[in-house]
Structure formats: structure tokens, C-alpha cells
Write an enzyme that holds these catalytic residues in place. Structure first.
Site, PDB file in Angstrom:
ATOM      1  N   CYS A  46      85.203 -35.249  67.368  1.00 32.90           N
ATOM      2  CA  CYS A  46      86.504 -34.955  66.749  1.00 32.90           C
ATOM      3  C   CYS A  46      86.990 -33.528  66.965  1.00 32.90           C
ATOM      4  O   CYS A  46      88.095 -33.183  66.537  1.00 32.90           O
ATOM      5  CB  CYS A  46      86.441 -35.256  65.244  1.00 32.90           C
ATOM      6  SG  CYS A  46      85.491 -34.041  64.283  1.00 32.90           S
ATOM      7  N   ASN A  90      51.031 -19.576  46.034  1.00 32.85           N
ATOM      8  CA  ASN A  90      52.089 -18.775  46.637  1.00 32.85           C
ATOM      9  C   ASN A  90      51.636 -17.333  46.733  1.00 32.85           C
ATOM     10  O   ASN A  90      50.856 -16.853  45.906  1.00 32.85           O
ATOM     11  CB  ASN A  90      53.375 -18.859  45.807  1.00 32.85           C
ATOM     12  CG  ASN A  90      54.588 -18.373  46.565  1.00 32.85           C
ATOM     13  OD1 ASN A  90      54.866 -18.852  47.673  1.00 32.85           O
ATOM     14  ND2 ASN A  90      55.315 -17.425  46.012  1.00 32.85           N
ATOM     15  N   ASP A 147      61.786 -27.306  59.374  1.00 30.98           N
ATOM     16  CA  ASP A 147      61.153 -27.160  60.690  1.00 30.98           C
ATOM     17  C   ASP A 147      60.401 -28.401  61.173  1.00 30.98           C
ATOM     18  O   ASP A 147      59.856 -28.405  62.283  1.00 30.98           O
ATOM     19  CB  ASP A 147      60.211 -25.959  60.692  1.00 30.98           C
ATOM     20  CG  ASP A 147      59.184 -25.995  59.552  1.00 30.98           C
ATOM     21  OD1 ASP A 147      58.718 -27.094  59.187  1.00 30.98           O
ATOM     22  OD2 ASP A 147      58.838 -24.908  59.041  1.00 30.98           O
ATOM     23  N   CYS A 203      83.628 -34.829  60.713  1.00 35.72           N
ATOM     24  CA  CYS A 203      83.499 -36.291  60.835  1.00 35.72           C
ATOM     25  C   CYS A 203      82.098 -36.801  60.546  1.00 35.72           C
ATOM     26  O   CYS A 203      81.889 -38.014  60.439  1.00 35.72           O
ATOM     27  CB  CYS A 203      83.940 -36.763  62.217  1.00 35.72           C
ATOM     28  SG  CYS A 203      82.776 -36.378  63.559  1.00 35.72           S
ATOM     29  N   ARG A 240      62.157 -14.437  51.691  1.00 33.36           N
ATOM     30  CA  ARG A 240      62.206 -13.442  50.625  1.00 33.36           C
ATOM     31  C   ARG A 240      60.932 -12.629  50.483  1.00 33.36           C
ATOM     32  O   ARG A 240      60.859 -11.744  49.637  1.00 33.36           O
ATOM     33  CB  ARG A 240      62.518 -14.131  49.285  1.00 33.36           C
ATOM     34  CG  ARG A 240      63.886 -14.784  49.257  1.00 33.36           C
ATOM     35  CD  ARG A 240      64.123 -15.471  47.908  1.00 33.36           C
ATOM     36  NE  ARG A 240      65.454 -16.038  47.848  1.00 33.36           N
ATOM     37  CZ  ARG A 240      65.793 -17.207  48.380  1.00 33.36           C
ATOM     38  NH1 ARG A 240      64.878 -17.927  49.017  1.00 33.36           N
ATOM     39  NH2 ARG A 240      67.022 -17.671  48.273  1.00 33.36           N
ATOM     40  N   CYS A 281      78.452 -32.665  62.213  1.00 35.05           N
ATOM     41  CA  CYS A 281      79.829 -32.186  62.177  1.00 35.05           C
ATOM     42  C   CYS A 281      80.297 -32.120  60.728  1.00 35.05           C
ATOM     43  O   CYS A 281      80.178 -33.100  59.987  1.00 35.05           O
ATOM     44  CB  CYS A 281      80.734 -33.108  62.990  1.00 35.05           C
ATOM     45  SG  CYS A 281      82.492 -32.662  62.899  1.00 35.05           S
ATOM     46  N   HIS A 324      66.289 -29.860  52.107  1.00 32.80           N
ATOM     47  CA  HIS A 324      67.275 -28.984  52.742  1.00 32.80           C
ATOM     48  C   HIS A 324      67.604 -29.397  54.169  1.00 32.80           C
ATOM     49  O   HIS A 324      68.151 -28.611  54.935  1.00 32.80           O
ATOM     50  CB  HIS A 324      66.789 -27.531  52.689  1.00 32.80           C
ATOM     51  CG  HIS A 324      66.677 -27.000  51.294  1.00 32.80           C
ATOM     52  ND1 HIS A 324      65.983 -25.854  50.979  1.00 32.80           N
ATOM     53  CD2 HIS A 324      67.176 -27.468  50.119  1.00 32.80           C
ATOM     54  CE1 HIS A 324      66.057 -25.635  49.679  1.00 32.80           C
ATOM     55  NE2 HIS A 324      66.772 -26.603  49.141  1.00 32.80           N
TER      56      HIS A 324
END
Length: 254
Positions: A165, A228, A112, A140, A42, A137, A129
Site C-alpha cells: 500500500c 536479574n 530476538d 495495511c 537499561r 505495515c 513485544h
């Protein structure tokens, strides 16, 4: 870095809080990895700022509903800068903090694995995250090394199915619209309520529930330091706000 009259004062205050803490919880975001060559999302030069359509690759509904999105996502994974990236001084600052005995946990929004590659203990890193280094998957739950799937893409499979699967594969990351792992989220909450300093670094603090950890920590009595590049919604909660390059700022306060 802020060149105002109080910048040295702010740096000194942040260092006093961090070095004087008995238990620091770090909350890290994409800004920690920009000096390693991985763009944020962002910021002014962010991936989604430059290409808003790219955000669809991180949206579960779009990914599941569109083969074209999945094909684009697999192409993007092939040449993702994380495969070449190396940890920078910001990651190394957290390693130093851990070795000093003052770091309780790194709660990261990053996928990462640069914290671990820098030398942070995997047990100390809580990946809110997920990680791009594995596939999972959606049908499954089979989980494998990402490079296995990427080799299939290089061989001509543009949307490789699960080998177990035949279901839909994606990176083992949390997309928008996808629920966080409850156990991981609880570990992050505990890290927030048990620290005496929460150090938020390189995160816009706009994505929840990660952003809410700042308020949780503050309400539990922790001091808050935010580093930040741009203002965040939680700056007023913080004891100190720093805006310099993280690979320069973090080594100076840890």
C-alpha cells in the site's frame, strides 16, 4: 553472583522451587540474551544507557513523526547483533526445563527469537513485544520477512515503504506508545495465573504490563524466583532473588 554467606542457600532454594514445580512460567527479558552478544537496554552497559537518543528508535510517536528516526532505525536494523547471535546456556536451560515437562510457557519481552532457535517450542513462547524477524505495515498490516526489507535498504532505500500500500513499515515489534496484542497479553496473563512457580529472568521488571505478571502470579499463589543482574521493584514479592550471570545461574536451578 552474590558471594554472601547465603548464596548457596538461595541457589538451593531456587532449584527446589523450580524442580519441584508442576508448571513453571518463565518471564524473560534482555538479560537472558546478553551472553549471546545482544546488549540490554537499561543496564550499566545498556544500549540506552550509553546512547539515550537510541531510545527514540523504540518510540512509536518518534518513529512515525520523524523520517530521520526511521532512517536511523533501518540503519540500526542492518547491523543488529541478533542476526549473528547464537543461543546461550540461559536459553538452553529453558529448553531443558521444557523437556522435563515442567515448563508451561515462556513469556518473553525479547524480540530476538533466541528461545525458539535454542529449541524451545514456538507454541510455548509468548512474544509480548513481537519479533524483529518480520516487518509489519502500520497502514495495511502486511507482514513479511525482515530480510526482504533489509535487502531493499542495502540497495539504497533508506526508509522503505510497504510494497502493498506504500504505507510506513517498521519491525513487527511493540514500540513504546504502541498497544500490545490483546490475545498475546491474555495468553501471558493465563500463563501467570496457572503456574505454581514464576521464574523471572533477565528483566528489570520496570516495563508494564509485563512486570505486572509477577504480582499476578504471586496473588494467584505461585512462588516467585527472580534472577536479574540488578534489583527490581518486585524483589520483595519474590521467594528467592539471584543476581549472578544468567548463563551460569539458570542451568543450576532448572
Amino acid at each position: 553472583m552474590d558471594t554472601g554467606m547465603d548464596s548457596d542457600t538461595d541457589l538451593r532454594r531456587a532449584r527446589e522451587l523450580v524442580t519441584g514445580a508442576s508448571r513453571v512460567t518463565a518471564l524473560t527479558g534482555a538479560g537472558v540474551s546478553t551472553a549471546s552478544g545482544i546488549p540490554d537496554f537499561r543496564g550499566p552497559n545498556g544500549l540506552w544507557t550509553k546512547d539515550p537518543e537510541a531510545e527514540k528508535l523504540s518510540n512509536l510517536q518518534a518513529y512515525v513523526g520523524s523520517r530521520d528516526v526511521r532512517v536511523r532505525a533501518w540503519r540500526a536494523r542492518l547491523d543488529h547483533p541478533a542476526w549473528r547471535a547464537q543461543p546461550n546456556a540461559a536459553h538452553e536451560a529453558f529448553v531443558a526445563l521444557e523437556r522435563s515437562g515442567r515448563l508451561g510457557a515462556i513469556v518473553t519481552q525479547n524480540i530476538d527469537e533466541l528461545h525458539q532457535r535454542a529449541g524451545s517450542s514456538p507454541d510455548a513462547v509468548i512474544e509480548l513485544h513481537g519479533t524483529m524477524f518480520h516487518t509489519e505495515c502500520l497502514d495495511c498490516g502486511d507482514r513479511r520477512d525482515m530480510q526482504e526489507a533489509l535487502e531493499r535498504v542495502r540497495a539504497g532505500e533508506d526508509d522503505p515503504p510497504c510494497l502493498v500500500c506504500g504505507g510506513m513499515l517498521k519491525s513487527a515489534t511493540i514500540s513504546f506508545g504502541q498497544a500490545l496484542d490483546g490475545a498475546v497479553l491474555e495468553a501471558a496473563r493465563i500463563a501467570a495465573v496457572t503456574c505454581d512457580v514464576l521464574l523471572a529472568a533477565g528483566t528489570s521488571l520496570t516495563v508494564h504490563p509485563a512486570a505486572g505478571l509477577v504480582e499476578i502470579a504471586a496473588q494467584a499463589g505461585a512462588s516467585v524466583v527472580i534472577c536479574n543482574a540488578s534489583p527490581t521493584p518486585y524483589d520483595e514479592v519474590a521467594d528467592v532473588v539471584l543476581s549472578g550471570p544468567l548463563d551460569e545461574v539458570l542451568p543450576r536451578i532448572t
